[in-house]
Scaffold this active site. Structure first.
Site, short mmCIF file in Angstrom:
data_model
loop_
_atom_site.label_atom_id
_atom_site.label_comp_id
_atom_site.label_asym_id
_atom_site.label_seq_id
_atom_site.Cartn_x
_atom_site.Cartn_y
_atom_site.Cartn_z
N ASP A 226 0.74 -1.18 -0.13
CA ASP A 226 -0.18 0.16 -0.07
C ASP A 226 0.94 1.42 0.00
O ASP A 226 1.86 1.50 0.83
CB ASP A 226 -0.73 0.13 1.40
CG ASP A 226 -1.97 0.95 1.23
OD1 ASP A 226 -2.95 0.98 0.29
OD2 ASP A 226 -1.77 1.82 2.31
N GLU A 275 14.18 -15.54 -0.04
CA GLU A 275 14.76 -16.60 0.80
C GLU A 275 13.38 -17.60 0.85
O GLU A 275 14.04 -18.86 1.34
CB GLU A 275 14.68 -16.07 2.28
CG GLU A 275 16.16 -15.31 2.58
CD GLU A 275 15.89 -14.41 3.78
OE1 GLU A 275 15.02 -15.16 4.63
OE2 GLU A 275 16.49 -13.61 3.96
C1 GLC Z 1 -4.41 3.04 -0.60
C2 GLC Z 1 -5.51 2.33 -0.52
C3 GLC Z 1 -6.71 3.14 -0.21
C4 GLC Z 1 -6.13 3.75 1.24
C5 GLC Z 1 -4.93 4.30 1.30
C6 GLC Z 1 -4.38 4.76 2.64
O1 GLC Z 1 -4.30 4.14 -1.80
O2 GLC Z 1 -5.79 1.79 -1.73
O3 GLC Z 1 -7.74 2.47 0.12
O4 GLC Z 1 -7.39 4.85 1.74
O5 GLC Z 1 -3.92 3.72 0.52
O6 GLC Z 1 -3.93 3.57 3.09
#
Ligand code: GLC
Length: 584
Positions: A226, A275
């Site tokens: 993310d 790994e």
């Molecule tokens: C990313 C996720 C989204 C979230 C953001 C903050 O863009 O896809 O859903 O709100 O990160 O974590």
């Protein structure tokens, strides 16, 4: 609507790539499960891991290779789980660690791989480290793991810099000191409940290496990372100087995104992935200014894939699509990585709805920045027609494709959700970038005539209301109907597995076509494949060098319906907004 133009096998009997298949990800189809909205095993209205596990055979039969699960970790759900309080626990609303273990084992037994979401840019304000940092006060060791700063102004009453939150408002929130007086500010690129980690701190690195191992030990096949472009901030957290910052997908460099320092982190993570046996992968959610910048995350010693958001943001326009396809293949090819393709996810308006709106209504593409949210339902029929064609186009391209749950049902965005049911944190922050993401997060319909349509037990709740019209879109209603979107996906995914021409490493050769039409050829070992796409509103005729039709995204004029093996120079009529797969 659709017409299967041949008797090519449509069942998805072919198993997923076998467990030993190296480089499985290079042409994998990866299905995003949004756990809240996929299947509710315990009837509380919220999807959960046992619900997902019970439905894995559906995904195996659909014909995907892997599942990516959005976060199911312990979280106060300020941002639907993207605010993680404990990276090693399952939130009780989704189940427990045994359920996660069951899910992974069941998936593997079905030859499906499992990718989990990792959220390293920020945690929850309920994470132990952050709570302790607040308690310990300014100057404490725990505060160094986040970005705490004194405010500007005589009394520290102004934020430390001019950065804005992606969700709207300042990217800083002032704390209250243990003695009750106003204290330091902390940085949060997203909601105030999502404090950013300080990736200059070794403890943060150690912690995430350990979290990676935790989930790899549990057997997961990789991570979707993310905000992968956000971890490292420019030294000194400099002001930006203007306030056009609100887009995640902007073209202007920002001191909090895509800093060169992030790459060293991913090199370290790659060593950990390597790994483990069985080709574990890292996928970057990196909203970089250009595709070339995204490719940097995929150098041979870094991650494996990155989402192609520029493709996602491209309107239904032949020239624009061809440009982004060529650019993507070139940029990813240059670093030896597969291109990826995606049309929808949990952050953007579903593509059925995007394509049913005039492309001018899509506020900005990747190159211009701007939100990918729409609030209008648009022309549903047109949107679905284009969405189906777009799917055949996407699944015919070299590389890996991402599907978002429900797109195989042709689900539209729910654009008329009442405000009082919305949960997207950006909806509640004026001038935020998105705000309407709940529309693509409505629980999906499985069966039956009334909500919750098999999402949970009959008569049970669902955390977002489902439209009264969704009975006809359910898995049950579409199964076995050759005109349905679900059967189109099943047929396309089965063919994709069967045809060597659609495998990894097979290039794309564009054919000359009239304006508004795309046609390309891919070659396997002795077999050829054509993808023909008419993006205009009127039928077009293309001459192909013999062969036979395999699949079409909408009904074709009868003249082209008959298989004509071995005949040279066949005129193929392609209906408006339609894609055809053709074998030569
Ligand atoms: C990313 C996720 C989204 C979230 C953001 C903050 O863009 O896809 O859903 O709100 O990160 O974590």
């Amino acid at each position: 609507m659709s017409q299967h133009l041949s008797d090519a096998p449509r069942s998805a009997a072919a198993p997923a790539a076998d467990a030993g298949h190296r480089d499985w990800w290079r042409d994998a189809v990866i299905y995003q499960v949004y756990p809240r909205s996929f299947a509710d095993g315990n009837g509380d209205g919220m999807g959960d891991l046992p619900g997902v596990t019970a439905r894995l055979p559906y995904l195996r039969d659909l014909g995907v290779d892997a599942v990516w699960l959005s976060p199911f970790y312990a979280s106060p759900q300020a941002d639907a789980g993207y605010d993680v309080a404990d990276y090693r626990e399952v939130d009780p609303m989704f189940g427990d660690l045994n359920d996660a273990d069951d899910l992974v084992r069941t998936a593997h037994a079905l030859n499906l791989r499992v990718i989990v979401d990792l959220v390293p840019n920020h945690c929850s304000d309920q994470h132990e480290w952050f709570k302790q940092a607040l308690r310990d006060g300014p100057g404490s060791a725990l505060r160094e793991r986040f970005h705490f700063r004194p405010g500007k102004g005589a009394g520290g009453e102004l934020p430390p810099n001019d950065w804005e939150s992606i969700f709207g408002g300042p990217a800083w929130t002032r704390t209250t000191d243990p003695d009750g007086t106003p204290g330091e500010w902390y940085l949060h690129l997203f909601a105030p409940e999502q404090p950013d980690f300080n990736w200059d701190h070794p403890a943060v690195h150690d912690e995430f290496r350990s979290v990676l191992r935790f989930w790899l030990d549990l057997g997961t096949d990789g991570f979707r990372i993310d905000v992968a472009h956000g971890l490292v901030k420019a030294a000194g957290l400099p002001d930006i100087g203007h306030s056009e910052q609100l887009s995640l997908l902007g073209s202007a460099p920002m001191p909090y995104f895509d800093q060169d320092g992030v790459h060293e982190i991913y090199r370290g993570w790659r060593r950990i992935l390597d790994e483990y046996p069985g080709d574990r992968i890292g996928v970057a959610e990196a909203w970089t200014p250009t595709i070339e910048r995204a490719a940097l995350y995929l150098r041979p010693d870094e991650l494996h894939q990155a989402f192609n958001f520029e493709y996602l943001g491209t309107p239904w326009d032949a020239a624009a699509l061809r440009r982004v396809i060529d650019k993507s293949l070139a940029a990813m090819g240059a670093v030896g990585a597969p291109a990826t393709w995606v049309l929808s996810n949990h952050d953007v308006t579903r593509h059925t709805t995007r394509f049913g709106n005039p492309s001018s209504a899509l506020p900005g593409g990747a190159s211009t920045g701007g939100s990918l949210q729409l609030r209008e339902a648009g022309d549903r029929e047109l949107g679905l027609r284009r969405a189906r064609a777009a799917t055949l186009l996407m699944l015919a391209l070299p590389g890996s494709a991402y599907l978002y749950q429900g797109e195989e049902l042709g689900l539209p965005d729910v654009t008329d959700l009442p405000d009082e049911v919305r949960q997207d944190p950006s909806f509640f922050r004026a001038a935020g970038q998105d705000g309407f993401r709940d529309g693509c997060r409505v629980p999906i319909p499985w069966s039956g005539a009334e909500p919750p349509y098999g999402f949970g037990p009959a008569g049970g709740p669902s955390w977002l209301p489902q439209p009264a019209t969704w009975a006809e879109l359910s898995v049950e209603a579409q199964t076995g109907d050759p005109a349905s979107t679900l059967e189109l996906y099943r047929a396309a995914l089965a063919l994709r597995r069967e045809l060597p021409a659609l495998g990894a490493g097979r290039s794309v050769q564009w054919l000359d076509t009239p304006e508004g039409v795309l046609a390309f050829r891919r070659d396997g070992d002795g077999d050829g494949f054509l993808c023909l796409v008419n993006l205009t509103a009127t039928p077009v005729v293309l001459t192909v060098p013999g062969g036979r039709p395999l699949l079409a995204s909408s009904a074709q004029p009868p003249a082209t319906a008959g298989p004509s093996d071995q005949v040279d120079g066949i005129d193929v009529t392609i209906a408006a907004d339609t894609a055809i797969w053709w074998a030569i």
